[in-house]
Write a protein that holds these residues in place. Structure first.
Motif, short mmCIF file in Angstrom:
data_model
loop_
_atom_site.label_atom_id
_atom_site.label_comp_id
_atom_site.label_asym_id
_atom_site.label_seq_id
_atom_site.Cartn_x
_atom_site.Cartn_y
_atom_site.Cartn_z
N ALA A 139 0.83 -1.20 0.00
CA ALA A 139 0.00 0.00 0.00
C ALA A 139 0.87 1.26 0.00
N GLN A 140 1.89 1.28 0.85
CA GLN A 140 2.81 2.43 0.88
C GLN A 140 3.53 2.57 -0.46
N PHE A 141 3.94 1.46 -1.01
CA PHE A 141 4.61 1.44 -2.31
C PHE A 141 3.73 2.07 -3.39
N MET A 142 2.46 1.70 -3.41
CA MET A 142 1.57 2.15 -4.49
C MET A 142 1.21 3.62 -4.37
N VAL A 143 0.92 4.11 -3.16
CA VAL A 143 0.51 5.52 -3.05
C VAL A 143 1.67 6.45 -3.37
N ILE A 144 2.92 6.02 -3.12
CA ILE A 144 4.07 6.82 -3.50
C ILE A 144 4.36 6.66 -5.00
N MET A 145 4.21 5.47 -5.52
CA MET A 145 4.45 5.24 -6.94
C MET A 145 3.51 6.08 -7.80
N ASP A 146 2.28 6.27 -7.33
CA ASP A 146 1.31 7.04 -8.11
C ASP A 146 1.68 8.51 -8.23
N THR A 147 2.60 9.00 -7.40
CA THR A 147 3.06 10.37 -7.57
C THR A 147 4.17 10.47 -8.61
N SER A 148 4.92 9.38 -8.83
CA SER A 148 6.08 9.44 -9.72
C SER A 148 5.86 8.76 -11.06
N ILE A 149 4.91 7.84 -11.16
CA ILE A 149 4.77 7.05 -12.37
C ILE A 149 4.27 7.89 -13.55
N ILE A 150 3.61 9.02 -13.27
CA ILE A 150 3.06 9.83 -14.35
C ILE A 150 4.09 10.77 -14.96
N GLY A 151 5.26 10.94 -14.30
CA GLY A 151 6.22 11.95 -14.76
C GLY A 151 6.67 11.75 -16.18
N VAL A 152 7.08 10.52 -16.53
CA VAL A 152 7.59 10.25 -17.87
C VAL A 152 6.47 10.30 -18.90
N ALA A 153 5.23 10.02 -18.49
CA ALA A 153 4.10 9.98 -19.43
C ALA A 153 3.52 11.36 -19.73
N LEU A 154 3.95 12.39 -19.02
CA LEU A 154 3.32 13.71 -19.16
C LEU A 154 3.36 14.26 -20.58
N PRO A 155 4.49 14.21 -21.29
CA PRO A 155 4.47 14.76 -22.66
C PRO A 155 3.43 14.11 -23.57
N GLU A 156 3.28 12.79 -23.51
CA GLU A 156 2.29 12.13 -24.35
C GLU A 156 0.87 12.47 -23.89
N MET A 157 0.65 12.60 -22.59
CA MET A 157 -0.67 13.00 -22.10
C MET A 157 -1.01 14.41 -22.57
#
Length: 570
Positions: free
Chosen positions: A117-135
């Motif tokens: 649970a701790q892993f996922m809530v922190i991952m959700d803050t960083s996982i979108i960084g690389v995808a931002l230009p395509e979004m």
């Protein structure tokens, strides 16, 4: 002498035999208790009363609840309330029952889920960084409004974190843990299916609500599972704490892999199977907790979240509408007014989300300020470094995610292996100051990045210095914020410091986005203009970190040695 059946119960005698300061008195009292003598009980209880503060710091076990204070557990991050064993009130004194429930046989499997649970809530803050230009391309975000993909999650997470902890106490941590996973899964599905900007932001906000329910209930469940065994609790906290940097690392790399070889919606869909798994196994793994009576400060949660959202919105929109425009001034004034009303409501309520008196605790406000300013500097650096790698250096999503791995690995090594040893050697305050100063220096270095630069010269060394500084400051400021509070307020202090970090993240990113936009980051396709904008953001974040170092130097004081407390006459 009171009847023997009415004597307060104490922990087993062997638990107190290796305390340095009152060793002789305790050993003598233990011998008396072991022999069944009433005199030994009297001596032991008087010794515990006199040396309560010494025992708190010397023992890694729950201290007795003398003078009606709730029991607490010493953890690597300070003392937190021990809810694993219900306290017993005898003759007006809260004590620990000698009859403790046997260890949960599934506690280690449950810990794996809590760490996940701790892993996922922190991952959700960083996982979108690389995808931002395509979004940005697919959904039609403007360059400055792209930061809302991050802010929508963080504002909801930080604004509702204290409410999540309160709901966990009132309705049971196990129930709220499951509800949080269901909400996180629903928000992830909405964010992945989004075909418009507002749908994407709504999905991210729902994800933040789920995280605000999961995070505090997970920590409560950990205490319920391991609160009876100090050695196991220390191991559990180590695994739980390591899950956070692991989530940050995995998010950066996994976001690059998914965006490169699948598509950006899958950075959200990855949460759904994990949420389903958690919902299936939680009933069997997690302990039950009885619901409590009390009120829910819904108004306080609405005011805090609304005030934060309005303030962030005004700052993000200011470069486009003008800092002196009516829209900017009115929205900013509304945000500040909502926060002021929130503080007024907290001062008057009998059961507030955040009792304001706790902020008067020495070092607690200073440590929270350090966490807030650290986040306000660190998150913008990570955000704009992603954009620089892709929009200026031309790296793909996978290469960009891989380029940030050395920085996140350095954070894990520093936090898990080196920071605890440095804290033991130098104390927390010097590390907080030095860490924030190193973070500032690393971002000043990044500001010299060139439009025709390369990763090995312009990014890697500066990012490693910034990462080391962040890791040095994070652990001691977090530990100081939690351990400065009284034992019965450890949970509250934990909630406040997490809220400070999330609020700092949102406000810092909003301010640096406005600064970058004003210096050229809107000019997509122009590497020189983009670099100028990103460099301005790096310099602004460096100034925030430097201000944090200076304020930490001024506000944080060395904690004095605890003096023995006087005992009133019998």
């Amino acid at each position: 002498m009171t009847d023997e059946t009415q004597l307060p119960q104490v922990m087993p005698a062997t638990a107190y035999t290796d305390v340095d300061a009152p060793t002789g008195a305790v050993e003598g009292a233990v011998e008396g208790v072991g022999a069944g003598g009433d005199a030994g009980v009297d001596v032991l209880m008087e010794c515990l009363l006199r040396h309560r503060q010494v025992l708190r710091t010397a023992l890694n076990i729950p201290p007795l609840g003398i003078y009606g204070q709730p029991l607490a557990m010493r953890t690597p991050l300070g003392y937190v309330p021990d809810r694993s064993v219900p306290p017993t009130r005898i003759n007006g004194v809260i004590t620990m029952s000698q009859t403790q429930a046997p260890p949960n046989p599934r506690r280690w499997a449950a810990l794996a889920l809590i760490a996940l649970a701790q892993f996922m809530v922190i991952m959700d803050t960083s996982i979108i960084g690389v995808a931002l230009p395509e979004m940005r391309t697919d959904l039609g975000f403007s360059q400055e409004n792209l930061s809302w993909v991050f802010n929508a999650y963080v504002v909801a997470f930080g604004g509702l974190l204290l409410l999540g902890g309160r709901l966990s106490d009132l309705f049971g941590a196990k129930r709220l843990f499951s509800v949080g996973w269901a909400v996180l899964g629903a928000g992830s599905l909405a964010a992945g299916l989004a075909d418009e900007v507002w749908v994407e932001l709504a999905g991210r906000a729902v994800q933040g609500v789920g995280a605000a329910l999961i995070a505090p209930s997970a920590l409560t469940l950990l205490m319920m599972l391991f609160g009876n065994n100090p050695k196991e609790l220390t191991k559990a906290f180590a695994l739980y704490g390591a899950a956070a940097p692991a989530g940050g690392t995995a998010g950066v790399f996994l976001g690059g892999v998914i965006t490169e070889y699948a598509s950006w919606p899958w950075v959200f869909y990855v949460n759904i199977p994990v949420a389903i798994l958690a919902l299936v196994v939680t009933p069997a793994l997690m302990p039950d907790a009885a619901a409590r009576r009390g009120s829910v400060d819904v108004l306080g949660a609405i005011l805090a979240t609304g005030g934060l959202a309005a303030t962030v919105y005004a700052v993000v929109r200011a470069p486009e509408t003008g800092w002196a425009s009516a829209e900017t001034l009115l929205v900013l004034a509304a945000g500040v007014a909502l926060i002021a009303v929130f503080l007024a409501v907290q001062a008057r309520k009998s059961e507030p989300l955040m009792p304001l008196r706790i902020l008067r605790t020495p070092n607690l406000a200073g440590a929270n300020l350090a966490q807030l300013l650290m986040a306000a500097a660190w998150i913008p650096m990570w955000f704009f470094l992603n954009l620089y790698l892709q929009q200026v250096l031309g790296l793909g999503a996978f290469a960009s995610g891989s380029a940030l791995l050395p920085m996140t690995v350095a954070i894990m090594i520093m936090m898990i292996l080196l920071a605890p040893r440095l804290i033991a050697r130098f104390g927390p305050n010097p590390l907080i100051v030095a860490g924030l100063a190193a973070l500032a220096a690393g971002m000043v270095w990044l500001s010299f990045a060139r439009p025709d630069g390369n990763y090995w010269v312009d990014v890697l060394p500066a990012s490693l210095l910034a990462a080391i500084g962040m890791a040095l400051a994070f652990i001691p400021s977090l530990g100081t914020a939690i351990s400065s509070a009284r034992p019965e307020e450890g949970g509250l202090a934990s909630g406040i410091v997490n809220t400070s970090y999330q609020i700092g993240s949102a406000l810092g990113l909003a301010a640096m986005t406005a600064l970058a936009a004003a210096h050229g980051s809107r000019e997509l396709g122009d590497p020189s203009a983009l670099t100028d904008g990103f460099s301005a953001a790096f310099l602004g974040a460096a100034g925030v970190a430097a201000a944090g170092a200076l304020l930490a130097l001024v506000t944080l004081r060395k904690t004095p040695e605890a003096a023995p407390e006087s005992v009133p006459a019998s």
